[in-house]
Design a protein around this motif. Structure first.
Motif, PDB file in Angstrom:
ATOM      1  N   LEU A 106      37.938  29.399 -14.279  1.00 39.68           N
ATOM      2  CA  LEU A 106      37.152  28.412 -15.015  1.00 39.68           C
ATOM      3  C   LEU A 106      36.056  27.831 -14.122  1.00 39.68           C
ATOM      4  CD1 LEU A 106      39.904  26.356 -16.915  1.00 39.68           C
ATOM      5  CD2 LEU A 106      38.407  28.131 -17.843  1.00 39.68           C
ATOM      6  N   PRO A 107      34.850  27.694 -14.635  1.00 45.77           N
ATOM      7  CA  PRO A 107      33.796  27.020 -13.874  1.00 45.77           C
ATOM      8  C   PRO A 107      34.201  25.586 -13.562  1.00 45.77           C
ATOM      9  CG  PRO A 107      32.876  28.177 -15.780  1.00 45.77           C
ATOM     10  CD  PRO A 107      34.376  28.206 -15.940  1.00 45.77           C
ATOM     11  N   ASN A 108      33.912  25.158 -12.357  1.00 40.63           N
ATOM     12  CA  ASN A 108      34.184  23.794 -11.893  1.00 40.63           C
ATOM     13  C   ASN A 108      35.654  23.533 -11.584  1.00 40.63           C
ATOM     14  OD1 ASN A 108      32.889  21.416 -11.074  1.00 40.63           O
ATOM     15  ND2 ASN A 108      33.409  20.329 -12.949  1.00 40.63           N
ATOM     16  N   VAL A 109      36.486  24.565 -11.621  1.00 40.67           N
ATOM     17  CA  VAL A 109      37.865  24.457 -11.143  1.00 40.67           C
ATOM     18  C   VAL A 109      37.935  25.185  -9.803  1.00 40.67           C
ATOM     19  CG1 VAL A 109      40.269  25.107 -11.532  1.00 40.67           C
ATOM     20  CG2 VAL A 109      38.884  24.243 -13.429  1.00 40.67           C
ATOM     21  N   ILE A 110      38.243  24.451  -8.731  1.00 37.13           N
ATOM     22  CA  ILE A 110      38.143  25.039  -7.398  1.00 37.13           C
ATOM     23  C   ILE A 110      39.476  25.279  -6.724  1.00 37.13           C
ATOM     24  CG2 ILE A 110      35.854  24.078  -6.999  1.00 37.13           C
ATOM     25  CD1 ILE A 110      37.269  21.999  -5.134  1.00 37.13           C
ATOM     26  N   GLY A 111      40.570  24.801  -7.343  1.00 41.26           N
ATOM     27  CA  GLY A 111      41.837  25.017  -6.667  1.00 41.26           C
ATOM     28  C   GLY A 111      43.019  24.465  -7.429  1.00 41.26           C
ATOM     29  N   VAL A 112      44.174  24.577  -6.800  1.00 43.04           N
ATOM     30  CA  VAL A 112      45.416  24.088  -7.392  1.00 43.04           C
ATOM     31  C   VAL A 112      46.283  23.484  -6.296  1.00 43.04           C
ATOM     32  CG1 VAL A 112      46.576  26.336  -7.128  1.00 43.04           C
ATOM     33  CG2 VAL A 112      47.421  24.702  -8.823  1.00 43.04           C
ATOM     34  N   LYS A 113      46.890  22.352  -6.602  1.00 42.14           N
ATOM     35  CA  LYS A 113      47.973  21.833  -5.768  1.00 42.14           C
ATOM     36  C   LYS A 113      49.236  22.430  -6.339  1.00 42.14           C
ATOM     37  CE  LYS A 113      50.501  17.736  -4.271  1.00 42.14           C
ATOM     38  NZ  LYS A 113      50.665  16.263  -4.360  1.00 42.14           N
ATOM     39  N   HIS A 114      49.854  23.323  -5.576  1.00 44.99           N
ATOM     40  CA  HIS A 114      50.943  24.156  -6.074  1.00 44.99           C
ATOM     41  C   HIS A 114      52.269  23.591  -5.591  1.00 44.99           C
ATOM     42  CE1 HIS A 114      52.317  27.827  -7.964  1.00 44.99           C
ATOM     43  NE2 HIS A 114      52.954  28.213  -6.872  1.00 44.99           N
ATOM     44  N   ALA A 115      53.051  23.030  -6.523  1.00 44.69           N
ATOM     45  CA  ALA A 115      54.310  22.376  -6.162  1.00 44.69           C
ATOM     46  C   ALA A 115      55.377  22.797  -7.157  1.00 44.69           C
ATOM     47  CB  ALA A 115      54.134  20.862  -6.161  1.00 44.69           C
ATOM     48  N   VAL A 116      55.897  24.001  -6.981  1.00 44.65           N
ATOM     49  CA  VAL A 116      56.840  24.563  -7.943  1.00 44.65           C
ATOM     50  C   VAL A 116      58.273  24.559  -7.436  1.00 44.65           C
ATOM     51  CG1 VAL A 116      55.055  25.959  -9.035  1.00 44.65           C
ATOM     52  CG2 VAL A 116      56.397  26.943  -7.161  1.00 44.65           C
ATOM     53  N   GLY A 117      58.525  23.886  -6.325  1.00 45.17           N
ATOM     54  CA  GLY A 117      59.880  23.748  -5.828  1.00 45.17           C
ATOM     55  C   GLY A 117      60.409  24.942  -5.073  1.00 45.17           C
ATOM     56  N   GLY A 118      59.528  25.791  -4.572  1.00 45.49           N
ATOM     57  CA  GLY A 118      59.958  26.953  -3.813  1.00 45.49           C
ATOM     58  C   GLY A 118      58.853  27.992  -3.724  1.00 45.49           C
ATOM     59  N   ILE A 119      59.198  29.138  -3.188  1.00 43.98           N
ATOM     60  CA  ILE A 119      58.280  30.271  -3.128  1.00 43.98           C
ATOM     61  C   ILE A 119      58.830  31.318  -4.086  1.00 43.98           C
ATOM     62  CG2 ILE A 119      57.204  32.015  -1.680  1.00 43.98           C
ATOM     63  CD1 ILE A 119      56.386  29.185  -0.941  1.00 43.98           C
ATOM     64  N   ASP A 120      58.291  31.340  -5.316  1.00 40.96           N
ATOM     65  CA  ASP A 120      58.821  32.227  -6.347  1.00 40.96           C
ATOM     66  C   ASP A 120      57.876  33.403  -6.607  1.00 40.96           C
ATOM     67  OD1 ASP A 120      56.709  31.000  -7.630  1.00 40.96           O
ATOM     68  OD2 ASP A 120      57.927  29.996  -9.150  1.00 40.96           O
ATOM     69  N   ASP A 121      58.222  34.234  -7.592  1.00 36.34           N
ATOM     70  CA  ASP A 121      57.405  35.406  -7.906  1.00 36.34           C
ATOM     71  C   ASP A 121      55.984  35.011  -8.296  1.00 36.34           C
ATOM     72  OD1 ASP A 121      59.695  36.818  -7.448  1.00 36.34           O
ATOM     73  OD2 ASP A 121      60.043  37.400  -9.534  1.00 36.34           O
ATOM     74  N   THR A 122      55.862  33.917  -9.059  1.00 33.97           N
ATOM     75  CA  THR A 122      54.539  33.450  -9.474  1.00 33.97           C
ATOM     76  C   THR A 122      53.696  33.077  -8.264  1.00 33.97           C
ATOM     77  OG1 THR A 122      55.329  32.652 -11.615  1.00 33.97           O
ATOM     78  CG2 THR A 122      53.315  31.639 -10.752  1.00 33.97           C
ATOM     79  N   THR A 123      54.316  32.421  -7.307  1.00 34.15           N
ATOM     80  CA  THR A 123      53.596  32.032  -6.096  1.00 34.15           C
ATOM     81  C   THR A 123      53.103  33.257  -5.337  1.00 34.15           C
ATOM     82  OG1 THR A 123      54.955  30.034  -5.912  1.00 34.15           O
ATOM     83  CG2 THR A 123      53.771  30.746  -3.939  1.00 34.15           C
ATOM     84  N   ILE A 124      53.960  34.253  -5.203  1.00 35.89           N
ATOM     85  CA  ILE A 124      53.574  35.471  -4.488  1.00 35.89           C
ATOM     86  C   ILE A 124      52.403  36.154  -5.190  1.00 35.89           C
ATOM     87  CG2 ILE A 124      54.322  37.760  -3.736  1.00 35.89           C
ATOM     88  CD1 ILE A 124      55.595  35.472  -2.163  1.00 35.89           C
ATOM     89  N   THR A 125      52.477  36.256  -6.501  1.00 33.57           N
ATOM     90  CA  THR A 125      51.393  36.890  -7.259  1.00 33.57           C
ATOM     91  C   THR A 125      50.101  36.099  -7.127  1.00 33.57           C
ATOM     92  OG1 THR A 125      52.973  37.794  -8.844  1.00 33.57           O
ATOM     93  CG2 THR A 125      50.668  37.687  -9.537  1.00 33.57           C
ATOM     94  N   LEU A 126      50.196  34.776  -7.255  1.00 35.37           N
ATOM     95  CA  LEU A 126      49.010  33.932  -7.131  1.00 35.37           C
ATOM     96  C   LEU A 126      48.354  34.112  -5.771  1.00 35.37           C
ATOM     97  CD1 LEU A 126      47.166  31.559  -8.060  1.00 35.37           C
ATOM     98  CD2 LEU A 126      48.885  30.011  -7.081  1.00 35.37           C
ATOM     99  N   MET A 127      49.147  34.074  -4.712  1.00 32.78           N
ATOM    100  CA  MET A 127      48.574  34.163  -3.374  1.00 32.78           C
ATOM    101  C   MET A 127      47.981  35.534  -3.077  1.00 32.78           C
ATOM    102  SD  MET A 127      48.839  31.135  -2.381  1.00 32.78           S
ATOM    103  CE  MET A 127      48.086  31.470  -0.793  1.00 32.78           C
ATOM    104  N   SER A 128      48.502  36.555  -3.715  1.00 31.09           N
ATOM    105  CA  SER A 128      48.020  37.911  -3.415  1.00 31.09           C
ATOM    106  C   SER A 128      46.854  38.347  -4.289  1.00 31.09           C
ATOM    107  CB  SER A 128      49.170  38.915  -3.557  1.00 31.09           C
ATOM    108  OG  SER A 128      49.668  38.923  -4.880  1.00 31.09           O
TER     109      SER A 128
END
Length: 309
Positions: A155-177
């Motif tokens: 999205l235009p004007n969205v520059i990031g996310v504060k990611h607080a999902v309570g761990g390092i899960d599959d979604t986190t791995i996919t997002l980071m990669s």
């Protein structure tokens, strides 16, 4: 625009009679920047924003803005809630000089993921400053998939996310990669900050950093420089401290520690929060003492306090 580094989300200190302790807030903000924070976050969850009046929010914003300007540091301001129309009004009124607005995923109403995308599309269109999405499903009740996070990243004007999902899960791995290069991911769970930085997070927005700013700044720097041995050492030492600081609802234990250190006039929080128990304070002070004894105090300026008797 890409933001990186450590951003300290400030508590709102209160006096013994319940007013906002403006001078103490100023000192906390200034000390965080002196101790190595890249910038500050005002009016986040840690600030008990929901329990502040409009005038108090304005006062907190003024203090943090003044300190950040004096230090040439970026300020992120919490803005928006679970209603899209009201959130649009809030972000549209933001000072354009802010580095970004931290806008939470709509909570309680539990919209669909498509609804979340629509919500932030509307906010981003009217905001005079870039948005950082606050993804914290254990508070909002709305889990976001990797596909949704990646769509939000486009999205235009969205520059990031504060990611607080309570761990390092599959979604986190996919997002980071697979995230876009310029899309910043900030570690938002204190306990998991080091692992997320190891995966390439742009920085951290962690409440414990108001108690131990320099060590968290060192942690971010070490991972960004590729000094994994130092980063792991700091991360392991911080784990016990962050666990103790979150033994009760945030920011109750953090405030108790700051009060014991003499950095704020009172450990008071506002209902429905209750002050931290003496047991939790004792454990947190012991964890802080152990952290210092492990060798970080001299180099990082961690403050200690006497444990209650």
């Amino acid at each position: 625009m890409t933001l990186t580094g450590l951003f300290v989300p400030l508590i709102t200190p209160f006096t013994d009679d319940g007013a906002v302790a403006v001078d103490a807030l100023h000192d906390l903000a200034e000390q965080a920047l002196i101790d190595g924070a890249t910038g500050l976050v005002a009016l986040g969850t840690t600030a008990e924003t929901a329990m502040l009046t409009d005038d108090e929010r304005a006062s907190v914003t003024e203090v943090c803005t003044r300190v950040c300007r004096a230090h040439g540091a970026p300020l992120i301001l919490g803005a928006g809630a679970n209603a899209t129309a009201a959130s649009m009004d809030a972000v549209a009124a933001l000072d354009p000089s802010l580095a970004a607005a931290l806008a939470v995923v709509p909570y309680y109403v539990r919209p669909s993921e498509a609804g979340v995308i629509a919500h932030f599309t509307h906010l981003a269109a009217v905001s005079p400053v870039p948005l950082i999405i606050y993804n914290i499903p254990y508070r909002t009740g709305r889990t976001l998939s990797a596909d949704t996070l990646l769509r939000l990243a486009e999205l235009p004007n969205v520059i990031g996310v504060k990611h607080a999902v309570g761990g390092i899960d599959d979604t986190t791995i996919t997002l980071m990669s697979t995230r876009p290069t310029q899309f910043a991911v900030f570690a938002g769970d204190d306990l998991y900050a080091s692992p997320l930085l190891a995966l390439g997070a742009s920085g951290a927005i962690v409440a414990s950093a108001v108690v131990a700013t320099a060590p968290f700044a060192d942690l971010v720097t070490a991972w960004h420089r590729g000094d994994s041995m130092r980063a792991r050492t700091i991360g392991h030492r911080l784990a016990g401290l962050t666990t103790a600081l979150f033994a009760e609802p945030n920011p109750t234990v953090i405030k108790a520690v700051l009060a014991a250190q003499g950095r704020i006039p009172s450990p008071a929080v506002r209902l429905p929060l209750l002050p931290a128990t003496e047991s939790s304070l004792y454990t947190a002070l012991a964890a802080l003492k152990a952290f210092s004894a492990a060798g970080e105090q001299k180099s990082s300026g961690v403050l200690t306090a006497e444990m209650p008797r």
